[in-house]
Write an enzyme that holds these catalytic residues in place. Sequence first.
Site, PDB file in Angstrom:
ATOM      1  N   GLU A   1       0.047  -3.432 -13.470  1.00 47.83           N
ATOM      2  CA  GLU A   1      -0.481  -2.623 -12.383  1.00 47.83           C
ATOM      3  C   GLU A   1       0.122  -2.970 -11.022  1.00 47.83           C
ATOM      4  O   GLU A   1       0.155  -2.127 -10.131  1.00 47.83           O
ATOM      5  CB  GLU A   1      -2.005  -2.789 -12.316  1.00 47.83           C
TER       6      GLU A   1
ATOM      7  N   ASP B   1      -1.638  10.234  -7.326  1.00 45.99           N
ATOM      8  CA  ASP B   1      -1.983  10.533  -8.718  1.00 45.99           C
ATOM      9  C   ASP B   1      -3.174  11.466  -8.843  1.00 45.99           C
ATOM     10  O   ASP B   1      -3.698  11.681  -9.930  1.00 45.99           O
ATOM     11  CB  ASP B   1      -2.263   9.232  -9.487  1.00 45.99           C
TER      12      ASP B   1
ATOM     13  N   THR C   1      -6.410   4.403  -4.123  1.00 43.56           N
ATOM     14  CA  THR C   1      -6.514   3.388  -5.164  1.00 43.56           C
ATOM     15  C   THR C   1      -6.517   2.040  -4.464  1.00 43.56           C
ATOM     16  O   THR C   1      -5.680   1.801  -3.592  1.00 43.56           O
ATOM     17  CB  THR C   1      -5.323   3.475  -6.135  1.00 43.56           C
TER      18      THR C   1
END
Length: 272
Positions: free
Chosen positions: A57, A75, A80
Amino acid sequence: MKHPSGMSRRALLTLLGASAVTTPLLASPAAAARARAGGLDDPAKKEIAMQLVSSAENSSLDWKAQYKYIEDIGDGRGYTAGIIGFCSGTGDMLDLVELYADRRPGNVLAPYLPALRRVDGTDSHAGLDPDFPADWRRAAQDAEFRRAQDDERDRVYFNPAVRQGKADGLRVLGQFAYYDAIVMHGDGTDPTSFRNIRRRALNRARPPAQGGDEVTYLHAFLDARVWAMKQEEAHSDTSRVDTAQRVFLRAGNLDLNPPLDWKVYGDSYHIG
């Protein structure tokens, strides 16, 4: 949950532009399998799990450096952020900030709660820009916020994965395979969610708790995981399975004992 790309943030942004347990002689196969299942929740194993996920990640083993991380990676899930990729568009960021507000009333992120409720389920930044990222980084300097991230990671992702892995009689590697899947895919009702990846694997093989062979079952689970990842174009690089988890499985390292060597998206990693 984490972004659905299955790629490290660096790679995505480039793309976008325990001990043996003695069981009674007459114990059932399921009970014996559960008893043999070691714990990914052992502190040393959990640290390995955090590093393995971070390699995919974050392109780094330093998972603790990610409490302050925040960006919109394009995304469709808004911002995020944090150690497990809490997203403003998927509800887990909202849950985290609500927990932090309960524990630290009047904290720097509390004023954003109305906006986080409004943008849940969307990629919108309405009510968050321009200061939310800077305030997230400020909050990450607070040990209480870091503890809240740890606790939400465990409640939503880590503990359910380990619990299901143990119930299936899986050892540490299998529990990690579950954890990595639930981090990426969540545990909703859509076909690529963790529970449906597991269901797809169960159609092909039985886990140890049902009398099956652990290695055979884990290959079936990883096959199902690869299938799920390939349902989205951005998931097409499945190296976090192919050159990481599958490497450990083929080596018979079902307890994730160091040293560990693996690759993700072409980058090599080592835990000694």
